[in-house]
Motif scaffolding. Sequence first.
Motif, PDB file in Angstrom:
ATOM      1  N   UNK A 269      25.265  -8.125 -41.317  1.00 24.78           N
ATOM      2  CA  UNK A 269      25.502  -9.001 -42.463  1.00 24.78           C
ATOM      3  C   UNK A 269      24.314  -8.980 -43.422  1.00 24.78           C
ATOM      4  N   UNK A 270      23.097  -9.014 -42.870  1.00 31.39           N
ATOM      5  CA  UNK A 270      21.898  -8.990 -43.708  1.00 31.39           C
ATOM      6  C   UNK A 270      21.817  -7.682 -44.490  1.00 31.39           C
ATOM      7  N   UNK A 271      22.146  -6.571 -43.844  1.00 33.61           N
ATOM      8  CA  UNK A 271      22.108  -5.277 -44.533  1.00 33.61           C
ATOM      9  C   UNK A 271      23.053  -5.275 -45.725  1.00 33.61           C
ATOM     10  N   UNK A 272      24.239  -5.845 -45.558  1.00 38.69           N
ATOM     11  CA  UNK A 272      25.200  -5.921 -46.651  1.00 38.69           C
ATOM     12  C   UNK A 272      24.659  -6.800 -47.778  1.00 38.69           C
ATOM     13  N   UNK A 273      24.097  -7.956 -47.424  1.00 31.52           N
ATOM     14  CA  UNK A 273      23.578  -8.881 -48.436  1.00 31.52           C
ATOM     15  C   UNK A 273      22.402  -8.291 -49.195  1.00 31.52           C
ATOM     16  N   UNK A 274      21.572  -7.521 -48.498  1.00 37.18           N
ATOM     17  CA  UNK A 274      20.466  -6.843 -49.182  1.00 37.18           C
ATOM     18  C   UNK A 274      20.985  -5.821 -50.188  1.00 37.18           C
ATOM     19  N   UNK A 275      22.002  -5.075 -49.796  1.00 41.27           N
ATOM     20  CA  UNK A 275      22.586  -4.089 -50.703  1.00 41.27           C
ATOM     21  C   UNK A 275      23.123  -4.752 -51.962  1.00 41.27           C
ATOM     22  N   UNK A 276      23.618  -5.985 -51.825  1.00 40.50           N
ATOM     23  CA  UNK A 276      24.169  -6.723 -52.961  1.00 40.50           C
ATOM     24  C   UNK A 276      23.093  -7.485 -53.742  1.00 40.50           C
ATOM     25  N   UNK A 277      21.857  -7.420 -53.265  1.00 46.16           N
ATOM     26  CA  UNK A 277      20.772  -8.121 -53.947  1.00 46.16           C
ATOM     27  C   UNK A 277      20.782  -9.623 -53.750  1.00 46.16           C
ATOM     28  N   UNK A 278      21.453 -10.104 -52.695  1.00 45.17           N
ATOM     29  CA  UNK A 278      21.577 -11.544 -52.481  1.00 45.17           C
ATOM     30  C   UNK A 278      20.495 -12.114 -51.575  1.00 45.17           C
ATOM     31  N   UNK A 279      19.849 -11.288 -50.781  1.00 43.43           N
ATOM     32  CA  UNK A 279      18.746 -11.751 -49.941  1.00 43.43           C
ATOM     33  C   UNK A 279      17.603 -10.743 -50.023  1.00 43.43           C
ATOM     34  N   UNK A 280      16.438 -11.203 -49.661  1.00 46.49           N
ATOM     35  CA  UNK A 280      15.296 -10.304 -49.527  1.00 46.49           C
ATOM     36  C   UNK A 280      14.638 -10.602 -48.185  1.00 46.49           C
ATOM     37  N   UNK A 281      13.878  -9.642 -47.677  1.00 47.46           N
ATOM     38  CA  UNK A 281      13.212  -9.852 -46.397  1.00 47.46           C
ATOM     39  C   UNK A 281      11.709  -9.671 -46.541  1.00 47.46           C
ATOM     40  N   UNK A 282      10.971 -10.452 -45.774  1.00 45.41           N
ATOM     41  CA  UNK A 282       9.512 -10.344 -45.703  1.00 45.41           C
ATOM     42  C   UNK A 282       9.104 -10.565 -44.253  1.00 45.41           C
ATOM     43  N   UNK A 283       7.885 -10.166 -43.923  1.00 42.04           N
ATOM     44  CA  UNK A 283       7.359 -10.448 -42.581  1.00 42.04           C
ATOM     45  C   UNK A 283       6.445 -11.659 -42.662  1.00 42.04           C
ATOM     46  N   UNK A 284       6.645 -12.616 -41.746  1.00 39.37           N
ATOM     47  CA  UNK A 284       5.810 -13.806 -41.763  1.00 39.37           C
ATOM     48  C   UNK A 284       4.524 -13.565 -40.997  1.00 39.37           C
ATOM     49  N   UNK A 285       3.754 -14.623 -40.791  1.00 45.88           N
ATOM     50  CA  UNK A 285       2.446 -14.489 -40.146  1.00 45.88           C
ATOM     51  C   UNK A 285       2.558 -14.021 -38.702  1.00 45.88           C
ATOM     52  N   UNK A 286       3.718 -14.159 -38.101  1.00 50.48           N
ATOM     53  CA  UNK A 286       3.932 -13.703 -36.721  1.00 50.48           C
ATOM     54  C   UNK A 286       4.609 -12.341 -36.678  1.00 50.48           C
ATOM     55  N   UNK A 287       4.654 -11.670 -37.823  1.00 50.88           N
ATOM     56  CA  UNK A 287       5.216 -10.331 -37.960  1.00 50.88           C
ATOM     57  C   UNK A 287       6.718 -10.304 -37.703  1.00 50.88           C
ATOM     58  N   UNK A 288       7.370 -11.447 -37.818  1.00 48.85           N
ATOM     59  CA  UNK A 288       8.823 -11.495 -37.689  1.00 48.85           C
ATOM     60  C   UNK A 288       9.458 -11.282 -39.059  1.00 48.85           C
ATOM     61  N   UNK A 289      10.578 -10.602 -39.084  1.00 55.20           N
ATOM     62  CA  UNK A 289      11.308 -10.462 -40.338  1.00 55.20           C
ATOM     63  C   UNK A 289      11.967 -11.788 -40.683  1.00 55.20           C
ATOM     64  N   UNK A 290      11.725 -12.224 -41.905  1.00 53.51           N
ATOM     65  CA  UNK A 290      12.316 -13.478 -42.375  1.00 53.51           C
ATOM     66  C   UNK A 290      13.143 -13.169 -43.606  1.00 53.51           C
ATOM     67  N   UNK A 291      14.342 -13.764 -43.689  1.00 46.50           N
ATOM     68  CA  UNK A 291      15.258 -13.482 -44.777  1.00 46.50           C
ATOM     69  C   UNK A 291      15.292 -14.667 -45.748  1.00 46.50           C
ATOM     70  N   UNK A 292      15.238 -14.365 -47.035  1.00 39.40           N
ATOM     71  CA  UNK A 292      15.106 -15.386 -48.064  1.00 39.40           C
ATOM     72  C   UNK A 292      16.259 -15.348 -49.059  1.00 39.40           C
TER      73      UNK A 292
END
Length: 251
Positions: free
Chosen positions: A143-166
Motif C-alpha cells: 500500500x505504501x509503495x502505491x501511495x508513494x507512486x501517487x505522491x501521497x506519502x513520503x518516507x524518512x528514517x527516524x532517529x532509530x533508523x526506522x522508516x517512517x511514513x508521512x
Amino acid sequence: MPGGRLTQQERQQIALGLADSLPYAEIARRLDRPTSTITREVMRNGGPTTYRADLAHRATERRAHRRKHTPPRGQGAPAQGHGRDDEAVLEYEEAFTTLLMQQGLPKMTARVLTCLFIADAGSLTASELVQRLQVSAASVSKAIAFLEDQGLVRRERDERRRERYFVDDDVWYQSTIASARGIAQVAEIARQGVGILGRDSPAAARLENIARFSDFISESILRAAEQVREVLYTKPETKPGDTTTPGSDRG
C-alpha cells in the motif's frame, strides 16, 4: 427511518438491488436508509460487482466482535486523547476509507492512507500501521509503495533508523500538482492523435476536444493549487509597532 446496524435481510435486498443495477440511492430509498449507509456497506464489502450478503453479514459480525474484545488501534497502541470516543473514531475511519475507495483507491491502500491522515503526528512506522490495522507487513508495504507512486506519502528514517511514513500539507499539494500534470499528459497524447488520424476525421475532432478540455482542467488545477497554497500557508504581515504574535494571550 430504522436505526442500528443492517440486518441480514436488508443485506440480501442490497445484493438483489445491485444485481438489478439499481443506484445506491434507490436501494436506500427501498430500505428507508441513508444513501451513505448503503454506499459504505457495499464499498466495505468488496464493491458493487463482488458484494455478497452472507459474506458481508459475517464480516460485520467479526468487526463487531473485534471491536468488543481488542483495542481499536491494535495491541499496544496509544489510548485516544483529546476526549475522543473510540467507537466514533473507528466509524469515522471507516467512512473516510470508504470515500477513498469510491474515488478509486484499493481497500488496503485507502485504509493505510486514512490511518496516516488521522494520526496526530501525521506519520507512522510500518510496525505501527501493522498494529493499528491488524494486517500483515507485506500488505502495508504494498500500500505504501502505491501511495508513494501517487505522491501521497513520503518516507524518512527516524532517529532509530526506522522508516517512517508521512502525510503533510506539502505532500497533498505535490499530489495535486502531479495529478494536474497527468491530465496535461492526456492532453498531449490526445493532440498527437489528431495529426496521426487526420485533422478532418471524426476521431481527430474527438481527440482535439479531449486535448482542449484536459489542457483547461490541468491549467486550472495548477493555478488553483498555487493560489490556495499561498493563501493557506503565507503568514500574515505584522503591522509596524505590533509586538503581538498570532495566538498570544491578550489578557
